[in-house]
Scaffold this active site. Structure first.
Site, mmCIF file in Angstrom:
data_model
loop_
_atom_site.group_PDB
_atom_site.id
_atom_site.type_symbol
_atom_site.label_atom_id
_atom_site.label_comp_id
_atom_site.label_asym_id
_atom_site.label_seq_id
_atom_site.Cartn_x
_atom_site.Cartn_y
_atom_site.Cartn_z
ATOM 1 N N GLN A 1 72.744 -18.746 116.272
ATOM 2 C CA GLN A 1 73.485 -19.613 115.346
ATOM 3 C C GLN A 1 74.956 -19.663 115.760
ATOM 4 O O GLN A 1 75.608 -18.628 115.883
ATOM 5 C CB GLN A 1 73.356 -19.071 113.910
ATOM 6 C CG GLN A 1 73.950 -19.970 112.860
ATOM 7 C CD GLN A 1 73.132 -21.251 112.639
ATOM 8 O OE1 GLN A 1 71.904 -21.232 112.683
ATOM 9 N NE2 GLN A 1 73.818 -22.369 112.452
ATOM 10 N N LYS B 1 66.584 -23.191 107.747
ATOM 11 C CA LYS B 1 65.640 -22.975 108.853
ATOM 12 C C LYS B 1 64.538 -22.002 108.440
ATOM 13 O O LYS B 1 63.356 -22.230 108.707
ATOM 14 C CB LYS B 1 66.395 -22.451 110.089
ATOM 15 C CG LYS B 1 67.318 -23.489 110.712
ATOM 16 C CD LYS B 1 68.240 -22.903 111.783
ATOM 17 C CE LYS B 1 69.258 -23.957 112.235
ATOM 18 N NZ LYS B 1 70.294 -23.428 113.137
ATOM 19 N N GLY C 1 81.345 -39.116 120.534
ATOM 20 C CA GLY C 1 81.360 -37.652 120.646
ATOM 21 C C GLY C 1 80.642 -37.209 121.914
ATOM 22 O O GLY C 1 79.733 -37.890 122.390
ATOM 23 N N PRO D 1 74.745 -36.132 102.636
ATOM 24 C CA PRO D 1 73.696 -35.296 103.234
ATOM 25 C C PRO D 1 72.313 -35.938 103.111
ATOM 26 O O PRO D 1 72.181 -36.991 102.493
ATOM 27 C CB PRO D 1 73.788 -34.025 102.391
ATOM 28 C CG PRO D 1 74.305 -34.479 101.051
ATOM 29 C CD PRO D 1 75.213 -35.632 101.328
ATOM 30 N N GLY D 2 71.326 -35.312 103.726
ATOM 31 C CA GLY D 2 69.939 -35.748 103.554
ATOM 32 C C GLY D 2 69.410 -36.637 104.652
ATOM 33 O O GLY D 2 68.316 -37.180 104.542
ATOM 34 N N ASP E 1 66.634 -24.169 121.135
ATOM 35 C CA ASP E 1 67.797 -24.990 120.793
ATOM 36 C C ASP E 1 68.272 -25.813 122.001
ATOM 37 O O ASP E 1 69.116 -26.690 121.858
ATOM 38 C CB ASP E 1 68.956 -24.093 120.324
ATOM 39 C CG ASP E 1 69.249 -24.284 118.840
ATOM 40 O OD1 ASP E 1 68.700 -25.226 118.247
ATOM 41 O OD2 ASP E 1 70.018 -23.478 118.290
#
Lengths: 315, 315
Positions: free
Chosen positions: A104, A60, A176, A276-277, A129
């Protein structure tokens, strides 16, 4: 579902994130020239020292620096009490040079801390957020033009949008129901006019439910649980999972996989995000976008709309 | 779905409502004896003079009187401005003898009034209708033990529960996504662990979606749109619709029907609520229950849980 325009390759997602960041960087430049040196301010508050949190925060801060956002990392020791965390939040709430505040999660403290109390202490105007009850209430009831959208589902919607697939009238399935991923993802898809099914740990016929999805978003936290053979041919598959599984071929002895079994899913999906990515970088990009929106809003006195996933007033 | 224990007859629903009211009446009696003459106080605020609102308010006042709740009807003329409505709400918020405040919707004023602003002005502790963003946020994210649940979905859950069918793991379908019915109904079913699909005006394959429902809740506002032949055999069908259709055999020239075509649906459903006489009376009963809970909470300084649809801490 033949209108997928983004390639299935991971490079496509990276390119998209880079484009978003470049756009945001240009916006910050314009803001600075228009309002003589003014700079968006962001605080990332961390309690404790978890490795995964350190990694996310580092992404971040890096993205913020690249774009021109003045992001500060406020790290409190893991001995911090709930009252001390609340005091820190209050102080940031009152600081006019800070436009966005991220707490966080999870909070890593030896003291007992009520996470709900903490996320709701962030004033709604700085809650980039989107995790406060007030923001969740607006999002869940379709007031998308006047709330912050949690960054992960916001990133997922941006990825879906970039495939060229319109979700309106499509059948979307979300696996979820967490506050950070599943529940707000349901809301975003619903208010973008998809017919939405939410599945979770109590769902008995998951493969059948998944098989009906034109768009599938998975935030279940279980490594490779969704198999390719469950998917409808051509489905858009967005994988929010981050799971570490043993892998003796790696130096670390483990590797990161998503909630979707990528190799088999890639055979049937029209579009699929890698892990990832995939969703990760887009989440960070969306967080920066929210930080920029709230700054613009404080400069111009406007509403918070313009968040890219808004149905109404989308920029 | 062979465990339906409540009969399909409208009488079953009436009996159930009567049982709830009798239980609440006994609770008020106990409260009065325990706290020497103390009485729950409820205000129903109305702007204007709509016929349907007058009818609904009359039902609420009658139920309150029967149970022993001190309900007052605060009617403002249709010339009332937004600021005047806000002033009235502020005054009720500050009145310690009033425990619950309902703003009857829609607001019927010649002035322009922002309904969102009004429903959010009711302080969360008195918002027995559960329509504020704060309550919606908690409900949508599963914090059922600390919020007010809108009375119509709360009544629907009570009816479903009384059939003996556990929704956990079942496939529930909700038609409609309104703030008062569809959206909170989705939340309640989801957090009672059903797999939930939300359908709406943009859903392209409504009959197929309905055909997969073990539990179906309809709040679409379209007369008899759901046909019996769409249903899964034995489904639990809850009809929240109130529609007036022409009927020359009636003196008034019209009659009230639901969103479900009752005659055909009754052939296949395991349980179905009639219109009128189904969800309506149970909604009023649940409103009274919420009013009682908030009063008990103010007396004992506890949380608001105990609302009958809560997954957690259910009384």
């Amino acid at each position: 579902m033949g209108d997928v325009t983004v390639t299935k390759s991971p490079d496509g997602v990276w390119c998209l994130c880079r484009l978003v960041r470049e756009r945001l960087k240009a916006e910050v430049e314009e803001m600075k020239s228009q309002f003589s040196g003014f700079r968006p301010g962001l605080v990332v508050l961390q309690v404790g020292d978890r490795d995964d949190s350190n990694l996310y925060i580092s992404s971040k801060l890096k993205a913020a620096a690249e774009i021109g956002i003045d992001a500060k990392h406020l790290r409190l020791p893991n001995t911090t009490t709930q009252d001390e965390v609340l005091q820190s939040i209050l102080s940031v709430n009152q600081n006019l040079s800070v436009h966005g505040l991220i707490v966080q999660l999870p909070l890593d403290s030896v003291s007992s801390i009520d996470t709900e109390l903490i996320t709701n202490a962030v004033c709604p105007e700085k809650d980039v957020d989107g995790l406060s009850c007030m923001n969740a209430g607006k999002l869940s009831r379709g007031d998308l033009s006047d709330c912050f959208i949690p960054c992960t589902p916001n990133g997922c919607m941006e990825l879906i949008r970039q495939t060229g697939v319109s979700v309106a009238g499509k059948h979307a399935v979300v696996i979820g129901r967490s506050k950070i991923v599943g529940a707000p993802m349901h809301d975003l898809l619903l208010w973008n006019h998809a017919t939405v099914t939410t599945c979770h740990s109590k769902t008995l016929d998951l493969p059948e439910q998944v098989g009906r999805a034109d768009v599938l978003v998975v935030g279940a936290g279980r490594a490779e649980m969704v198999r390719g053979e469950w998917l409808k041919e051509g489905a858009v598959v967005i994988d929010c999972g981050i799971n570490h599984i043993p892998d003796e071929t790696k130096l670390s002895g483990k590797r990161v996989v998503g909630d979707v079994h990528y190799a088999s899913a890639n055979q049937r999906a029209g579009f699929i995000t890698p892990v990832p990515g995939g969703v990760g970088p887009m989440t960070v990009a969306m967080l920066m976008e929210s930080a920029l929106r709230v700054t613009l809003c404080s400069l111009t006195g406007g509403r918070r709309h313009g968040n890219s996933s808004g149905v109404v007033n989308r920029k």
